[in-house]
Design an enzyme around this catalytic site. Structure first.
Site, PDB file in Angstrom:
ATOM      1  N   GLU A  44      66.574  22.086 -67.124  1.00 58.49           N
ATOM      2  CA  GLU A  44      65.445  21.178 -67.317  1.00 58.49           C
ATOM      3  C   GLU A  44      65.939  19.770 -67.051  1.00 58.49           C
ATOM      4  O   GLU A  44      66.845  19.276 -67.736  1.00 58.49           O
ATOM      5  CB  GLU A  44      64.873  21.276 -68.736  1.00 58.49           C
ATOM      6  CG  GLU A  44      63.656  20.363 -68.922  1.00 58.49           C
ATOM      7  CD  GLU A  44      63.158  20.286 -70.355  1.00 58.49           C
ATOM      8  OE1 GLU A  44      62.029  19.808 -70.550  1.00 58.49           O
ATOM      9  OE2 GLU A  44      63.899  20.686 -71.280  1.00 58.49           O
ATOM     10  N   ASP A  69      69.594  14.976 -69.465  1.00 54.57           N
ATOM     11  CA  ASP A  69      68.911  13.705 -69.683  1.00 54.57           C
ATOM     12  C   ASP A  69      69.923  12.579 -69.544  1.00 54.57           C
ATOM     13  O   ASP A  69      71.082  12.733 -69.951  1.00 54.57           O
ATOM     14  CB  ASP A  69      68.242  13.656 -71.056  1.00 54.57           C
ATOM     15  CG  ASP A  69      67.038  12.734 -71.067  1.00 54.57           C
ATOM     16  OD1 ASP A  69      65.901  13.230 -71.088  1.00 54.57           O
ATOM     17  OD2 ASP A  69      67.238  11.494 -71.006  1.00 54.57           O
ATOM     18  N   ASP A  96      72.328  11.873 -64.340  1.00 51.37           N
ATOM     19  CA  ASP A  96      71.102  11.502 -63.640  1.00 51.37           C
ATOM     20  C   ASP A  96      70.625  12.637 -62.751  1.00 51.37           C
ATOM     21  O   ASP A  96      71.435  13.303 -62.103  1.00 51.37           O
ATOM     22  CB  ASP A  96      71.356  10.247 -62.803  1.00 51.37           C
ATOM     23  CG  ASP A  96      70.084   9.682 -62.222  1.00 51.37           C
ATOM     24  OD1 ASP A  96      69.771  10.033 -61.061  1.00 51.37           O
ATOM     25  OD2 ASP A  96      69.404   8.909 -62.903  1.00 51.37           O
ATOM     26  N   ASP A 118      58.546  10.751 -66.106  1.00 58.17           N
ATOM     27  CA  ASP A 118      57.998   9.400 -65.964  1.00 58.17           C
ATOM     28  C   ASP A 118      57.163   9.336 -64.688  1.00 58.17           C
ATOM     29  O   ASP A 118      57.664   9.649 -63.608  1.00 58.17           O
ATOM     30  CB  ASP A 118      59.142   8.389 -65.896  1.00 58.17           C
ATOM     31  CG  ASP A 118      58.675   6.952 -66.067  1.00 58.17           C
ATOM     32  OD1 ASP A 118      57.569   6.624 -65.573  1.00 58.17           O
ATOM     33  OD2 ASP A 118      59.412   6.149 -66.668  1.00 58.17           O
ATOM     34  N   LYS A 122      53.580   2.722 -60.036  1.00 58.33           N
ATOM     35  CA  LYS A 122      53.543   1.703 -58.980  1.00 58.33           C
ATOM     36  C   LYS A 122      54.137   2.248 -57.684  1.00 58.33           C
ATOM     37  O   LYS A 122      55.159   2.929 -57.692  1.00 58.33           O
ATOM     38  CB  LYS A 122      54.294   0.452 -59.434  1.00 58.33           C
ATOM     39  CG  LYS A 122      53.634  -0.250 -60.614  1.00 58.33           C
ATOM     40  CD  LYS A 122      54.387  -1.493 -61.033  1.00 58.33           C
ATOM     41  CE  LYS A 122      53.693  -2.170 -62.215  1.00 58.33           C
ATOM     42  NZ  LYS A 122      54.406  -3.381 -62.672  1.00 58.33           N
ATOM     43  N   ASP A 154      50.850  15.547 -68.182  1.00 63.63           N
ATOM     44  CA  ASP A 154      49.501  15.178 -68.612  1.00 63.63           C
ATOM     45  C   ASP A 154      48.897  14.148 -67.665  1.00 63.63           C
ATOM     46  O   ASP A 154      47.738  13.778 -67.810  1.00 63.63           O
ATOM     47  CB  ASP A 154      49.542  14.586 -70.023  1.00 63.63           C
ATOM     48  CG  ASP A 154      50.250  13.240 -70.029  1.00 63.63           C
ATOM     49  OD1 ASP A 154      51.428  13.196 -69.585  1.00 63.63           O
ATOM     50  OD2 ASP A 154      49.651  12.229 -70.434  1.00 63.63           O
ATOM     51  N   THR A 191      56.612  21.048 -75.068  1.00 65.56           N
ATOM     52  CA  THR A 191      57.509  19.927 -75.297  1.00 65.56           C
ATOM     53  C   THR A 191      56.909  19.055 -76.400  1.00 65.56           C
ATOM     54  O   THR A 191      55.764  19.244 -76.812  1.00 65.56           O
ATOM     55  CB  THR A 191      57.682  19.072 -74.031  1.00 65.56           C
ATOM     56  OG1 THR A 191      56.491  18.297 -73.824  1.00 65.56           O
ATOM     57  CG2 THR A 191      57.950  19.937 -72.802  1.00 65.56           C
ATOM     58  N   TYR A 193      56.034  15.927 -76.070  1.00 67.67           N
ATOM     59  CA  TYR A 193      54.907  15.202 -75.468  1.00 67.67           C
ATOM     60  C   TYR A 193      53.693  16.111 -75.277  1.00 67.67           C
ATOM     61  O   TYR A 193      52.551  15.692 -75.455  1.00 67.67           O
ATOM     62  CB  TYR A 193      55.318  14.605 -74.123  1.00 67.67           C
ATOM     63  CG  TYR A 193      56.177  13.378 -74.233  1.00 67.67           C
ATOM     64  CD1 TYR A 193      55.782  12.290 -75.005  1.00 67.67           C
ATOM     65  CD2 TYR A 193      57.388  13.292 -73.550  1.00 67.67           C
ATOM     66  CE1 TYR A 193      56.575  11.156 -75.109  1.00 67.67           C
ATOM     67  CE2 TYR A 193      58.189  12.165 -73.645  1.00 67.67           C
ATOM     68  CZ  TYR A 193      57.777  11.095 -74.421  1.00 67.67           C
ATOM     69  OH  TYR A 193      58.563   9.976 -74.513  1.00 67.67           O
TER      70      TYR A 193
END
Length: 212
Positions: A44, A69, A96, A118, A122, A154, A191, A193
């Site tokens: 993951e 992470d 990373d 994330d 932009k 989401d 998760t 979130y």
């Protein structure tokens, strides 16, 4: 999302080498040896506080899991979950997502998860999105032929962008959920979130995309 620095996070990670791999470059091509078996390996990317990867490891003891992470504090909270669960089939890496080929040999990983990444909305930040072409190049190298990415979010904009990115790359969209919790998915592990957003009534999107 950034979280407040946690005092002692570095020491906590360093003191648990059975779960936290501090020298991942040296593990490339040796992950079966590190886990002590030849079971499939799922990773993951952006594992956050570890609810998903720990839940998956508990649900699937015959699969090895690696939570990745870049944020030390977040990874330390994931380690809390791992220590509480005491599972033998999970490892954690603080690296990373763009550098995965430094740590995994070609086709060494069997499946990859991206959960609530994330969205970098932009346009100038497009290359930072974990479903951008350069990331797909990296994932394809470490996955087997016809390897899969399972992606949840989401964010409708990121989801539509990712569907287009997968398709333009030549991947097959095996299954698409436009409302995961309404449609249902057997064995779905949420998760942090996902639970937060779904409790607010937000729709959760999911896709299984396969390289060709």
């Amino acid at each position: 999302m950034r979280v407040r620095n946690r005092k002692g996070a570095s020491e906590l990670l360093a003191n648990n080498p059975q779960y936290v791999i501090s020298n991942p470059e040296e593990c490339k091509g040796k992950w079966a040896e590190i886990f002590g078996n030849n079971n499939p390996i799922h990773i993951e990317v952006g594992s956050g506080k570890g609810r998903f990867v720990t839940g998956m490891a508990a649900q699937n003891p015959d699969i090895n899991y690696i939570g990745i992470d870049i944020q030390m504090t977040v990874l330390s909270y994931a380690l809390d979950r791992v220590l509480e669960a005491g599972l033998p089939n999970i490892k954690l890496l603080q690296v990373d997502g763009s550098s995965l080929t430094n740590y995994f040999a070609p086709a060494e990983i069997d499946q990859l998860y991206l959960n609530f990444s994330d969205p970098w909305p932009k346009k100038r930040h497009e290359k930072r999105r974990l479903t951008y072409k350069s990331f797909l190049d990296t994932y394809k190298e470490i996955l087997p032929e016809k390897g899969e990415i399972h992606f949840k979010t989401d964010n409708r904009g990121l989801f539509e962008y990712s569907l287009a990115s997968f398709s333009q790359y030549g991947m097959v969209l095996k299954q698409v959920w436009l409302d995961l919790h309404a449609d249902g998915l057997e064995g779905n592990v949420m998760t942090e979130y996902e639970e937060k957003f779904s409790n607010k009534g937000q729709v959760i999107y999911r896709v299984e995309a396969q390289f060709q």
